[in-house]
Write a protein that holds these residues in place. Sequence first.
Motif, short mmCIF file in Angstrom:
data_model
loop_
_atom_site.label_atom_id
_atom_site.label_comp_id
_atom_site.label_asym_id
_atom_site.label_seq_id
_atom_site.Cartn_x
_atom_site.Cartn_y
_atom_site.Cartn_z
N ALA A 113 0.87 -1.18 0.00
CA ALA A 113 0.00 0.00 0.00
C ALA A 113 0.91 1.22 0.00
O ALA A 113 1.70 1.42 0.91
N CYS A 114 0.79 2.04 -1.04
CA CYS A 114 1.80 3.07 -1.29
C CYS A 114 1.43 4.42 -0.66
O CYS A 114 0.45 5.05 -1.06
N PHE A 115 2.23 4.86 0.30
CA PHE A 115 2.11 6.20 0.87
C PHE A 115 3.38 7.01 0.58
O PHE A 115 3.73 7.93 1.31
N LEU A 116 4.06 6.58 -0.44
CA LEU A 116 5.30 7.23 -0.85
C LEU A 116 5.03 8.04 -2.11
O LEU A 116 4.39 7.54 -3.04
N GLY A 117 5.47 9.30 -2.10
CA GLY A 117 5.31 10.16 -3.28
C GLY A 117 6.68 10.60 -3.75
O GLY A 117 7.34 9.89 -4.48
N ALA A 118 7.10 11.80 -3.31
CA ALA A 118 8.45 12.29 -3.62
C ALA A 118 8.73 12.30 -5.11
O ALA A 118 9.77 11.85 -5.57
N GLY A 119 7.77 12.77 -5.87
CA GLY A 119 8.01 12.94 -7.30
C GLY A 119 7.33 11.92 -8.20
O GLY A 119 7.28 12.10 -9.41
N ALA A 120 6.79 10.84 -7.62
CA ALA A 120 6.05 9.84 -8.40
C ALA A 120 4.82 9.47 -7.58
O ALA A 120 4.95 9.11 -6.40
N TYR A 121 3.64 9.57 -8.19
CA TYR A 121 2.41 9.51 -7.40
C TYR A 121 1.45 8.46 -7.91
O TYR A 121 1.21 8.34 -9.11
N GLU A 122 0.87 7.71 -6.95
CA GLU A 122 -0.11 6.71 -7.31
C GLU A 122 -1.49 7.37 -7.43
O GLU A 122 -2.00 7.93 -6.45
N HIS A 123 -2.07 7.32 -8.62
CA HIS A 123 -3.45 7.77 -8.81
C HIS A 123 -4.22 6.68 -9.52
O HIS A 123 -3.62 5.81 -10.16
N HIS A 124 -5.54 6.76 -9.41
CA HIS A 124 -6.35 5.79 -10.14
C HIS A 124 -6.21 6.04 -11.64
O HIS A 124 -6.31 7.18 -12.09
#
Lengths: 482, 459
Positions: free
Chosen positions: B66-77
């Motif tokens: 389960a991804c709560f990491l962003g920092a320049g790359a983002y999980e979106h639907h």
Amino acid sequence: MLIFEISAKGRRNHLQAPRHAPAANDIPAHLLRHKAPLFPEVSELQVVRHYTQLSRKNFSIDTQFYPLGSCTMKYNPRGVHQLASLEGFLQHHPLTPASHSQGYLQSAYELQQILSHITGLSAVSLTPMAGAQGEFAGVAMIRAYHLSRGDTARTEFLVPDAAHGTNPATAVMCGFRIKEIPTDKHGDVDLDALRAAVGPHTAGIMLTNPSTLGVFERRIGEIAKIIHAAGGLLYYDGANLNAILGKCRPGDMGFDVMHINLHKTFATPHGGGGPGSGPVAANDRLKPFLPTPIVGYDGKQYRWLTTKDCPQSIGRLSAFMGNAGIILRANIYARLLGREGLCRVSEYATLNANYLMARLQQAGFTLAFPDRRASHEFIITFKKEAKTLGVSAKDIAKRLLDYGVHAPTTYFPLLVPECFLIEPTETESKEELDNFINILITILKEAQESPDLVKQAPHNLPVRRLDDLKAAKELDLTWQEK
Amino acid sequence: MPFIPHTEDDVKTMLKAIGVNSTDDLFDEIPSNLRINDLNALDAGLNEMAMGRDMKERAARDGGLACFLGAGAYEHHIPAAVWQIASRGEFLTAYTPYQAEASQGTLQLLYEYQTMMANLMGLEVSNASLYDGASALAEAVLMAVRANTAAKEPRILIAGNLHPHYRQTIEALVRPQGILLETLPYNDKTGCLETQLPKIENGDIVAVAIAQPNFFGGIEEVDAITDWAHQHEALVIAVVNPIAMALLKEPGVWGQRGADIVCGEGQPLGIPLASGGPYFGFLCTKMDYVRQMPGRLIGRTVDQDGKPGFSLTLQAREQHIRRAKATSNICTNQGLAVTAATIYMSLLGASGLSDVAKASHANSKALCAALTAIPGIRLRFNSPYFHEFVIECPCTADALIQALLKKNVLAGLDLSVLSPKLDHCLLICVTETKTSDDIHTYVNEVQHALQHITTTVED
Ligand SMILES: Cc1ncc(COP(=O)(O)O)c(C=O)c1O
């Protein structure tokens, strides 16, 4: 019809958007957006239909023979695409700790090893995003090498006049002045000119071998000696690696550093302009300067090596680690083919090119280098036809489109007037090649009998020839609401 | 033979037509001392079935967090239609649209992309893509140097709270041309740029590059910085998250005159995380600077019958025409990712994109509120933020990350590696993909982990 022209106010796709989207009351109003961007308001079906219909206006490898020289438009295997698109790979965040990235890291590491073996160079960084960025990496490494030795006088890069445009553009981005080296009448580098050009200012040379003229530079050993003796280094533009896989290696030819276009030799799709991937490979001398990150392996775990591990590295070329999905595809392609399959690539690519060249010559077409063996590609010139019939290479290219074949590369390299650079690749059948030959013969006949038919081509495509002058003079780069 | 259609008869006929005995003869121009005969150090090939097993096993090792990491790359639907259409062979396996008549699909799509992207940024022009956000910023810096002829020296001020990988990338890509990069400091309490801007003279600086939101997720006072830069004849380069621009003020209206060049990472617009690429960089600008742009541009024109059509335009900026004098060496770009992004933006529309931004913001507020209610955890920076924030933990950030990884939660980015000032700091991202259950799970696991870590320390 543009997507904006089928838009209607208030049409939404609620299923694709989040259900709960409360206003951001805590952000000060002067930092918020007040005018919505001009996006279309269309249904899902309208989107699907619109873009499906647009796709049908494209030529592609999946639908047409696409003998675009220097671009290696070979079949892009479906199985490769499917396996690189597995959910586990797609979900994987680039900054995930190495403990949970071993699947990708292993695949990248394996590809580094494979490329190192194929090129005869000792180390590889996969991070460059395309050929041109691979070139940047290589030339910047050569610059860093000279500077690391306190050699600040080397301000010039040598580039043959037949080189791809990215070569001189890259050397300039790396801060060098360009010296152009002429080509002799057989398509080889003019050695006298080269000898006259080298000196204490020479940082290096950028070469493609086989060259963009579709012939193998036979005196490469001598060229390497001349450059090295002058204290320069050799950069190899790997765009044409398809021609020599398993037959010879840039490292053995004397090159110090090179890039590989995975989107050519390793069958990854071009996507209507990209993405590509341009890994850079170097010998021991230049290895310390490779761009980071690189994948390392200690016998148990794979991990990213960064500038901490590689203090002399030229650094980072993108936010993460290159076009990872393309790197995965190249790994899968290379391991599907294996050692035998990879050697076959160059054999059949060369067979197809030489067959086409021989048959076209017999049919009366003019070869640019009739006394040379073709590599995986070759050049024909319509200089004669342009003069006698007033039909140009461009006209013939456009007429080919009418017959459902993508045109070869035209007017490149710049040295040969009215030229086609033709690269069939190994994945095309003899039937497809014969069909192409017949079409070209037909077009040549048309050019003699009814030249206007050719000069006005294409006739059967969604549009006829476009007014490029108007496009540049009356710039229309975005749609405006009336 | 894999992907090679030739029969034995074909080969015989073809060799005969060429006038040689074997395919090996075709390599006779390669000096014999350079010839190799095999690649035997490599493995034998696999078939599709065996490869399928192998790659599925690898993918399984990397997935499922389960991804709560962003920092320049983002999980979106990513809506189903996006990649189903983008993966059609006619988009996937076409080359760059040099033959315009045979590439109207890709060309029109790119013109639509340029329209949407320019509008999202509030600027007049967008190019057809660069490699990624970081390299796009490097190109923006080089473009600013060409465009701002008033500056005395090629000196650029870079926000200190820019993504560190972006900073590293521009160092590598622009330093060889003698460009000077200096840092605009940020405030240790807010995480945002200092409101007291440095004293500079007119013509000292080519451009100021600022990020909105910044690397810590914080929202900058962009109007004041933009006006300050323009007062000193410097251009403004904005590095922005495209999803955030559906909610936050678009760069075209920052300050009195708006940002001059806008660039960033296009990945949030329908591109999967996929270990870091392929993504795409975007670059927008004002019409005044269009001739200084790098990369491809698509123009609408007419064909010889007067019918509307599309083609590559202003190619005299590019390497294949201009060679050493080109605005950039870029050739192959990230076309397929742009294809996906165009379909994504069309499906969501302006209101859908704004909903994605608002939902992401609301979810990150919810997680932040719950986490900072835990004793010992505090919010590191007190500025408004978009969908990322930094917490300071009672333990090392890495200890929390490791503990949550055991529960298949990717907790965020450990910032201690960047700076000793950010010891114990964790950068967390929450987007619209997370439910309140996901947020509860995260909070529970953190509580659990902290108890465990504290007891272990006390032991
Ligand atoms: C000979 C040659 N060199 C370099 C390049 C540049 O590669 P890329 O387009 O991947 O940047 C190409 C391809 O276009 C090429 O054909």
